[in-house]
Design a protein around this motif. Structure first.
Motif, PDB file in Angstrom:
ATOM      1  N   SER A 162       0.842  -1.184   0.000  1.00  0.00           N
ATOM      2  CA  SER A 162       0.000   0.000   0.000  1.00  0.00           C
ATOM      3  C   SER A 162       0.879   1.235   0.000  1.00  0.00           C
ATOM      4  O   SER A 162       2.051   1.180   0.373  1.00  0.00           O
ATOM      5  CB  SER A 162      -0.934  -0.013   1.210  1.00  0.00           C
ATOM      6  N   LEU A 163       0.310   2.352  -0.399  1.00  0.00           N
ATOM      7  CA  LEU A 163       1.064   3.590  -0.577  1.00  0.00           C
ATOM      8  C   LEU A 163       1.849   3.925   0.681  1.00  0.00           C
ATOM      9  O   LEU A 163       1.294   4.027   1.772  1.00  0.00           O
ATOM     10  CB  LEU A 163       0.108   4.735  -0.931  1.00  0.00           C
ATOM     11  N   GLY A 164       3.169   4.081   0.502  1.00  0.00           N
ATOM     12  CA  GLY A 164       4.013   4.476   1.620  1.00  0.00           C
ATOM     13  C   GLY A 164       4.252   3.408   2.658  1.00  0.00           C
ATOM     14  O   GLY A 164       4.838   3.684   3.700  1.00  0.00           O
ATOM     15  N   GLN A 165       3.833   2.192   2.360  1.00  0.00           N
ATOM     16  CA  GLN A 165       3.985   1.111   3.337  1.00  0.00           C
ATOM     17  C   GLN A 165       4.968   0.064   2.841  1.00  0.00           C
ATOM     18  O   GLN A 165       5.355   0.040   1.672  1.00  0.00           O
ATOM     19  CB  GLN A 165       2.631   0.446   3.591  1.00  0.00           C
ATOM     20  N   GLY A 166       5.346  -0.815   3.720  1.00  0.00           N
ATOM     21  CA  GLY A 166       6.180  -1.947   3.341  1.00  0.00           C
ATOM     22  C   GLY A 166       5.330  -2.998   2.671  1.00  0.00           C
ATOM     23  O   GLY A 166       4.180  -2.763   2.298  1.00  0.00           O
ATOM     24  N   LEU A 167       5.895  -4.160   2.528  1.00  0.00           N
ATOM     25  CA  LEU A 167       5.205  -5.248   1.846  1.00  0.00           C
ATOM     26  C   LEU A 167       4.475  -6.129   2.848  1.00  0.00           C
ATOM     27  O   LEU A 167       5.039  -6.544   3.850  1.00  0.00           O
ATOM     28  CB  LEU A 167       6.188  -6.082   1.041  1.00  0.00           C
ATOM     29  N   GLU A 168       3.233  -6.416   2.537  1.00  0.00           N
ATOM     30  CA  GLU A 168       2.389  -7.279   3.356  1.00  0.00           C
ATOM     31  C   GLU A 168       2.256  -8.620   2.662  1.00  0.00           C
ATOM     32  O   GLU A 168       1.786  -8.696   1.521  1.00  0.00           O
ATOM     33  CB  GLU A 168       1.017  -6.618   3.525  1.00  0.00           C
ATOM     34  N   PHE A 169       2.657  -9.688   3.336  1.00  0.00           N
ATOM     35  CA  PHE A 169       2.564 -11.026   2.759  1.00  0.00           C
ATOM     36  C   PHE A 169       1.102 -11.465   2.671  1.00  0.00           C
ATOM     37  O   PHE A 169       0.339 -11.307   3.631  1.00  0.00           O
ATOM     38  CB  PHE A 169       3.362 -12.006   3.611  1.00  0.00           C
ATOM     39  N   LEU A 170       0.734 -12.013   1.534  1.00  0.00           N
ATOM     40  CA  LEU A 170      -0.640 -12.477   1.342  1.00  0.00           C
ATOM     41  C   LEU A 170      -0.737 -14.002   1.363  1.00  0.00           C
ATOM     42  O   LEU A 170      -1.502 -14.577   2.134  1.00  0.00           O
ATOM     43  CB  LEU A 170      -1.200 -11.955   0.016  1.00  0.00           C
ATOM     44  N   ILE A 171       0.012 -14.666   0.492  1.00  0.00           N
ATOM     45  CA  ILE A 171      -0.121 -16.112   0.336  1.00  0.00           C
ATOM     46  C   ILE A 171       1.097 -16.646  -0.401  1.00  0.00           C
ATOM     47  O   ILE A 171       1.744 -15.896  -1.144  1.00  0.00           O
ATOM     48  CB  ILE A 171      -1.416 -16.455  -0.426  1.00  0.00           C
TER      49      ILE A 171
ATOM     50  N   GLU B  65     -10.152   0.319  -0.391  1.00  0.00           N
ATOM     51  CA  GLU B  65      -8.973  -0.027   0.404  1.00  0.00           C
ATOM     52  C   GLU B  65      -8.127  -1.130  -0.223  1.00  0.00           C
ATOM     53  O   GLU B  65      -7.026  -1.421   0.269  1.00  0.00           O
ATOM     54  CB  GLU B  65      -9.368  -0.431   1.831  1.00  0.00           C
ATOM     55  N   ASP B  66      -8.644  -1.735  -1.294  1.00  0.00           N
ATOM     56  CA  ASP B  66      -7.856  -2.741  -2.006  1.00  0.00           C
ATOM     57  C   ASP B  66      -6.837  -2.093  -2.942  1.00  0.00           C
ATOM     58  O   ASP B  66      -5.959  -2.778  -3.481  1.00  0.00           O
ATOM     59  CB  ASP B  66      -8.760  -3.658  -2.842  1.00  0.00           C
ATOM     60  N   SER B  67      -6.938  -0.800  -3.150  1.00  0.00           N
ATOM     61  CA  SER B  67      -5.995  -0.090  -4.017  1.00  0.00           C
ATOM     62  C   SER B  67      -4.587  -0.225  -3.452  1.00  0.00           C
ATOM     63  O   SER B  67      -4.340   0.111  -2.290  1.00  0.00           O
ATOM     64  CB  SER B  67      -6.369   1.385  -4.134  1.00  0.00           C
ATOM     65  N   ALA B  68      -3.680  -0.722  -4.276  1.00  0.00           N
ATOM     66  CA  ALA B  68      -2.318  -1.007  -3.836  1.00  0.00           C
ATOM     67  C   ALA B  68      -1.540  -1.542  -5.028  1.00  0.00           C
ATOM     68  O   ALA B  68      -2.094  -1.747  -6.110  1.00  0.00           O
ATOM     69  CB  ALA B  68      -2.301  -2.034  -2.706  1.00  0.00           C
ATOM     70  N   VAL B  69      -0.252  -1.772  -4.799  1.00  0.00           N
ATOM     71  CA  VAL B  69       0.551  -2.517  -5.773  1.00  0.00           C
ATOM     72  C   VAL B  69       0.630  -3.956  -5.290  1.00  0.00           C
ATOM     73  O   VAL B  69       0.960  -4.215  -4.126  1.00  0.00           O
ATOM     74  CB  VAL B  69       1.958  -1.917  -5.907  1.00  0.00           C
TER      75      VAL B  69
ATOM     76  N   GLY C 224       8.468  -9.770  -9.473  1.00  0.00           N
ATOM     77  CA  GLY C 224       7.971  -9.184 -10.701  1.00  0.00           C
ATOM     78  C   GLY C 224       7.798  -7.685 -10.541  1.00  0.00           C
ATOM     79  O   GLY C 224       8.017  -7.140  -9.454  1.00  0.00           O
ATOM     80  N   PRO C 225       7.392  -6.997 -11.612  1.00  0.00           N
ATOM     81  CA  PRO C 225       7.255  -5.545 -11.585  1.00  0.00           C
ATOM     82  C   PRO C 225       5.996  -5.065 -10.888  1.00  0.00           C
ATOM     83  O   PRO C 225       5.834  -3.872 -10.659  1.00  0.00           O
ATOM     84  CB  PRO C 225       7.240  -5.166 -13.061  1.00  0.00           C
ATOM     85  N   GLY C 226       5.093  -5.983 -10.555  1.00  0.00           N
ATOM     86  CA  GLY C 226       3.898  -5.594  -9.828  1.00  0.00           C
ATOM     87  C   GLY C 226       2.742  -5.161 -10.717  1.00  0.00           C
ATOM     88  O   GLY C 226       2.923  -4.815 -11.894  1.00  0.00           O
ATOM     89  N   THR C 227       1.563  -5.222 -10.130  1.00  0.00           N
ATOM     90  CA  THR C 227       0.352  -4.670 -10.747  1.00  0.00           C
ATOM     91  C   THR C 227      -0.175  -3.582  -9.827  1.00  0.00           C
ATOM     92  O   THR C 227      -0.428  -3.830  -8.647  1.00  0.00           O
ATOM     93  CB  THR C 227      -0.738  -5.746 -10.922  1.00  0.00           C
ATOM     94  N   ARG C 228      -0.311  -2.386 -10.382  1.00  0.00           N
ATOM     95  CA  ARG C 228      -0.889  -1.293  -9.596  1.00  0.00           C
ATOM     96  C   ARG C 228      -2.394  -1.310  -9.794  1.00  0.00           C
ATOM     97  O   ARG C 228      -2.880  -1.130 -10.922  1.00  0.00           O
ATOM     98  CB  ARG C 228      -0.327   0.061 -10.018  1.00  0.00           C
ATOM     99  N   LEU C 229      -3.120  -1.537  -8.716  1.00  0.00           N
ATOM    100  CA  LEU C 229      -4.588  -1.597  -8.765  1.00  0.00           C
ATOM    101  C   LEU C 229      -5.161  -0.338  -8.142  1.00  0.00           C
ATOM    102  O   LEU C 229      -4.802   0.041  -7.014  1.00  0.00           O
ATOM    103  CB  LEU C 229      -5.086  -2.828  -7.996  1.00  0.00           C
TER     104      LEU C 229
END
Lengths: 113, 114
Positions: free
Chosen positions: B38-47, B85-89, B106-111
């Motif tokens: 999320s904007l300005g945040q670190g990486l959150e592990f999902l799965i 709130e799902d908006s993120a990379v 990977g380069p990510g998907t910006r949603l």
């Protein structure tokens, strides 16, 4: 739970100078790996350097080196001869036990020409 | 060989719509990971996946999120009934095995959810 703390939200360095980014972590594991990743504006996370906890020797990759202090749970990144292309977000990350990578919140590095 | 690829690069959607994000890992990598930034945040592990199996789904933020991996290769992250709130990379990574090994991103998907 393991945590990774980067206490410097932003840092700046003059081109050709040296800068050190700080990282501390909390763990009860004895076997783990530590990483520094770089994320430029392109968003691509790029591995800078990795360190195995069982190795006493500090890892080095060209201009990048780490100061790994296992007892203090500290893992700082030193960038020598800084270049404009080094400007990016830098993330410290930890992997131990069954936990996938745990990241710090990052340090934004600016390089001043 | 080629690195991790993700598609689309950017996605704009309306609140309430479903989206699918795709990840192609490095060939031969058996482990695959999804993170959210999320904007300005670190990486959150999902799965993560070992082969086609996802042993731990507890990192998914809600039951609107699901992921699958087929043929030990491509993975799809699906978000149903998207919220702002799902908006993120969304970043995908792979590693040779699920061990303390280097993950390649990977380069990510910006949603962006409007």
């Amino acid at each position: 739970a393991q945590t990774v703390t980067q206490s410097q939200p932003e840092m700046s360095v003059q081109e050709a100078e040296t800068v050190t980014l700080s990282c501390t972590y909390d763990t009860s594991e004895s076997d783990y790996y530590l990483f520094w990743y770089k994320q430029p504006p392109s968003r691509q996370m790029i591995l800078v350097i990795r360190q195995e906890a069982y190795k006493q020797q500090n890892a080095t990759e060209n201009r990048f080196s780490v100061n790994f202090q296992k007892a203090a749970k500290s893992f700082s990144l030193k960038i020598s001869d800084s270049q404009l292309g080094d400007a990016a977000m830098y993330f410290c990350a930890y992997w131990g036990g069954n936990t996938p990578l745990v990241f710090g919140k990052g340090t934004r590095l600016s390089v001043i020409a | 060989g080629a690195g991790v690829s993700q598609s689309p690069s950017n996605k704009v959607t309306e609140k309430g719509k479903d989206v699918e994000l795709r990840c192609d890992p490095i060939s031969g990598h058996t482990a695959l990971y999804w993170y959210r930034q999320s904007l300005g945040q670190g990486l959150e592990f999902l799965i993560y996946f070992q082969g086609n199996s996802a042993p731990d789904k507890s990192g998914l933020p809600s039951d609107r999120f699901s992921a699958e991996r087929t043929g030990g290769s491509v993975s799809t992250l699906t978000i149903q009934r998207t919220q702002q709130e799902d908006s993120a990379v969304y970043l995908c990574a792979s590693s040779l095995r699920y061990r303390k090994e280097t993950q390649y991103f990977g380069p990510g998907t910006r949603l962006l959810v409007l």
